[in-house]
Design an enzyme around this catalytic site. Structure first.
Site, PDB file in Angstrom:
ATOM      1  CD  GLU A   1      59.239  57.331 -65.359  1.00 43.95           C
ATOM      2  OE1 GLU A   1      59.513  58.091 -66.319  1.00 43.95           O
ATOM      3  OE2 GLU A   1      58.153  57.367 -64.757  1.00 43.95           O
TER       4      GLU A   1
ATOM      5  CB  ALA B   1      57.968  56.635 -58.142  1.00 48.91           C
TER       6      ALA B   1
ATOM      7  N   GLY C   1      56.081  59.529 -62.327  1.00 54.29           N
ATOM      8  CA  GLY C   1      54.758  59.300 -61.744  1.00 54.29           C
ATOM      9  C   GLY C   1      53.953  60.587 -61.571  1.00 54.29           C
TER      10      GLY C   1
ATOM     11  CD  GLU D   1      53.927  57.115 -65.055  1.00 54.45           C
ATOM     12  OE1 GLU D   1      54.701  57.265 -64.095  1.00 54.45           O
ATOM     13  OE2 GLU D   1      53.773  56.041 -65.630  1.00 54.45           O
TER      14      GLU D   1
HETATM   15  N1  CAA Z   1      62.153  60.798 -55.251  1.00 57.19           N
HETATM   16  C1  CAA Z   1      62.702  61.087 -54.057  1.00 57.19           C
HETATM   17  N2  CAA Z   1      63.267  62.295 -53.767  1.00 57.19           N
HETATM   18  C2  CAA Z   1      63.270  63.223 -54.738  1.00 57.19           C
HETATM   19  C3  CAA Z   1      62.722  62.980 -56.023  1.00 57.19           C
HETATM   20  C4  CAA Z   1      62.139  61.699 -56.252  1.00 57.19           C
HETATM   21  N3  CAA Z   1      61.528  61.386 -57.423  1.00 57.19           N
HETATM   22  N4  CAA Z   1      62.894  64.090 -56.778  1.00 57.19           N
HETATM   23  C5  CAA Z   1      63.523  64.996 -56.002  1.00 57.19           C
HETATM   24  N5  CAA Z   1      63.752  64.484 -54.763  1.00 57.19           N
HETATM   25  C6  CAA Z   1      64.409  65.120 -53.629  1.00 57.19           C
HETATM   26  C7  CAA Z   1      65.906  65.226 -53.834  1.00 57.19           C
HETATM   27  O1  CAA Z   1      66.544  64.029 -53.476  1.00 57.19           O
HETATM   28  C8  CAA Z   1      66.246  66.385 -52.928  1.00 57.19           C
HETATM   29  O2  CAA Z   1      66.282  65.920 -51.610  1.00 57.19           O
HETATM   30  P1  CAA Z   1      67.496  66.387 -50.617  1.00 57.19           P
HETATM   31  O3  CAA Z   1      67.331  67.887 -50.502  1.00 57.19           O
HETATM   32  O4  CAA Z   1      67.214  65.656 -49.335  1.00 57.19           O
HETATM   33  O5  CAA Z   1      68.773  66.001 -51.295  1.00 57.19           O
HETATM   34  C9  CAA Z   1      65.027  67.301 -53.046  1.00 57.19           C
HETATM   35  O6  CAA Z   1      63.981  66.479 -53.529  1.00 57.19           O
HETATM   36  C10 CAA Z   1      65.235  68.446 -54.024  1.00 57.19           C
HETATM   37  O7  CAA Z   1      65.629  67.876 -55.265  1.00 57.19           O
HETATM   38  P2  CAA Z   1      66.981  68.320 -56.038  1.00 57.19           P
HETATM   39  O8  CAA Z   1      68.007  68.807 -55.079  1.00 57.19           O
HETATM   40  O9  CAA Z   1      67.373  67.198 -56.960  1.00 57.19           O
HETATM   41  O10 CAA Z   1      66.414  69.564 -56.858  1.00 57.19           O
HETATM   42  P3  CAA Z   1      66.965  70.148 -58.235  1.00 57.19           P
HETATM   43  O11 CAA Z   1      66.285  71.454 -58.430  1.00 57.19           O
HETATM   44  O12 CAA Z   1      68.456  70.118 -58.280  1.00 57.19           O
HETATM   45  O13 CAA Z   1      66.451  69.099 -59.352  1.00 57.19           O
HETATM   46  C11 CAA Z   1      64.835  67.668 -60.413  1.00 57.19           C
HETATM   47  C12 CAA Z   1      65.064  68.945 -59.585  1.00 57.19           C
HETATM   48  C13 CAA Z   1      65.390  67.852 -61.833  1.00 57.19           C
HETATM   49  C14 CAA Z   1      63.324  67.464 -60.483  1.00 57.19           C
HETATM   50  C15 CAA Z   1      65.523  66.466 -59.721  1.00 57.19           C
HETATM   51  O14 CAA Z   1      65.145  66.444 -58.348  1.00 57.19           O
HETATM   52  C16 CAA Z   1      65.181  65.130 -60.309  1.00 57.19           C
HETATM   53  O15 CAA Z   1      65.665  64.782 -61.358  1.00 57.19           O
HETATM   54  N6  CAA Z   1      64.333  64.345 -59.605  1.00 57.19           N
HETATM   55  C17 CAA Z   1      64.010  62.981 -60.003  1.00 57.19           C
HETATM   56  C18 CAA Z   1      62.987  62.982 -61.134  1.00 57.19           C
HETATM   57  C19 CAA Z   1      62.723  61.563 -61.584  1.00 57.19           C
HETATM   58  O16 CAA Z   1      63.609  60.834 -61.992  1.00 57.19           O
HETATM   59  N7  CAA Z   1      61.446  61.151 -61.546  1.00 57.19           N
HETATM   60  C20 CAA Z   1      61.022  59.827 -61.937  1.00 57.19           C
HETATM   61  C21 CAA Z   1      60.966  58.923 -60.736  1.00 57.19           C
HETATM   62  S1  CAA Z   1      60.679  57.237 -61.190  1.00 57.19           S
HETATM   63  C22 CAA Z   1      59.018  57.138 -61.454  1.00 57.19           C
HETATM   64  O17 CAA Z   1      58.280  58.083 -61.313  1.00 57.19           O
HETATM   65  C23 CAA Z   1      58.539  55.785 -61.892  1.00 57.19           C
HETATM   66  C24 CAA Z   1      57.105  55.688 -62.204  1.00 57.19           C
HETATM   67  O18 CAA Z   1      56.720  55.527 -63.333  1.00 57.19           O
HETATM   68  C25 CAA Z   1      56.100  55.764 -61.171  1.00 57.19           C
END
Ligand code: CAA
Length: 259
Positions: A134, A66, A111, A114
């Site tokens: 999450e 998400a 997500g 999922e």
């Molecule tokens: N939402 C919004 N933006 C996201 C994102 C997310 N879930 N995941 C990555 N991005 C964005 C980052 O903010 C970044 O944007 P900027 O360049 O503008 O800063 C871009 O994508 C690239 O990401 P990273 O710089 O973080 O890339 P990385 O290689 O260093 O790390 C990663 C990769 C480990 C996947 C890391 O991006 C990360 O941990 N992302 C979040 C993953 C997460 O927590 N997902 C769960 C979301 S909650 C959910 O899904 C609830 C549900 O049940 C529906």
């Protein structure tokens, strides 16, 4: 130049391809993206496609979950609505006549995983990382993950993933049954080769088989046997079962007509 769509719908031969197309945000699921995925699933369902493939644009991610930037300031009604939208949209895949295949070409998180687990089958490239992180955000999965994961990999493994938020690589995902195959890049090619292993069979009969297996999780054993009897009997009524047996006896390939 046409505007870039956050979700693209296209065809590759007999297959519908849905591509999450926000690679700059690792294909994160904004509310709009979830709605667009729903519309793309509806379009595929109304077409003559024999399976849906879902993948992510870019080299890095299927989908990182998400869109976290939309979380801030969400009230209780909005939070509930977003979760409901995600659950209902991904659940569309369960009731489709045609099967769906997640093509995981990198991160499949939250997500994103999922969405992948809502698909009938999953393939991933060897660099894929799958998880439900999450808990690190002070949350739990909300688009069906707490229910689909244990059904796929068992309660113990699902608890491990939900409670630690750790990622599993493609080999571990394969060994725990979270994915069905590891494919080489470009992942869509491997997914199409996999889909061709079943897409020529009778679509209604494929659906009976999917339904019987999926309902095993929701039924007592005797009820499950009844479901199997009913669906097996339905399959026997179809022209395709006559064609299958006739082709076998005549030592030729069957020519199924989805009837
Ligand atoms: N939402 C919004 N933006 C996201 C994102 C997310 N879930 N995941 C990555 N991005 C964005 C980052 O903010 C970044 O944007 P900027 O360049 O503008 O800063 C871009 O994508 C690239 O990401 P990273 O710089 O973080 O890339 P990385 O290689 O260093 O790390 C990663 C990769 C480990 C996947 C890391 O991006 C990360 O941990 N992302 C979040 C993953 C997460 O927590 N997902 C769960 C979301 S909650 C959910 O899904 C609830 C549900 O049940 C529906």
């Amino acid at each position: 130049m046409p505007a870039k769509l956050p979700v693209e719908y296209s065809r590759i031969d007999e297959f519908a391809l849905i591509t999450l197309n926000r690679p700059e945000a690792l294909n994160a699921l904004s509310v709009q993206v979830v709605k667009d995925i729903g519309a793309a699933i509806d379009e595929a369902a109304a077409s003559d496609a024999r399976a849906i493939l879902i993948t992510g644009a870019g080299e890095k991610a299927f989908c990182a979950g998400a869109d976290i930037s939309e979380f801030m300031g969400r009230n209780i009604v909005e939070a509930m609505a977003a979760t409901e939208l995600g659950q209902n949209t991904f659940a569309k895949l369960d009731s489709l006549t045609i099967p769906s295949l997640a093509v995981i070409n990198g991160y499949a998180l939250g997500g994103g995983l999922e969405l992948a687990t809502a698909c009938t089958l999953r393939v991933a490239t060897s660099n894929a990382n799958l998880g439900v992180p999450e808990i690190k955000l002070g949350l739990i999965p909300g688009y069906g993950g707490t229910q689909r994961l244990p059904r796929l990999v068992g309660q113990g493994r699902a608890l491990d993933m939900v409670m630690t938020g750790r990622m599993v690589g493609a080999e571990e995902a394969l060994s725990m049954g979270l994915i069905n195959r590891i494919v080489e890049a470009p992942a869509v090619d491997g997914a199409i080769a996999y889909a061709r292993e079943f897409a020529g069979y009778s679509l209604p009969v494929l659906r009976y088989g999917r339904e019987a297996v999926m309902r095993a999780d929701q039924s007592a054993l005797t009820e499950g046997f009844q479901i199997e009897r009913d669906l097996n009997t339905l399959a026997f009524q179809g022209e395709d079962s006559t064609e299958g047996a006739t082709a076998f006896l005549e030592k030729r390939a069957p020519n199924f007509k989805d009837r």
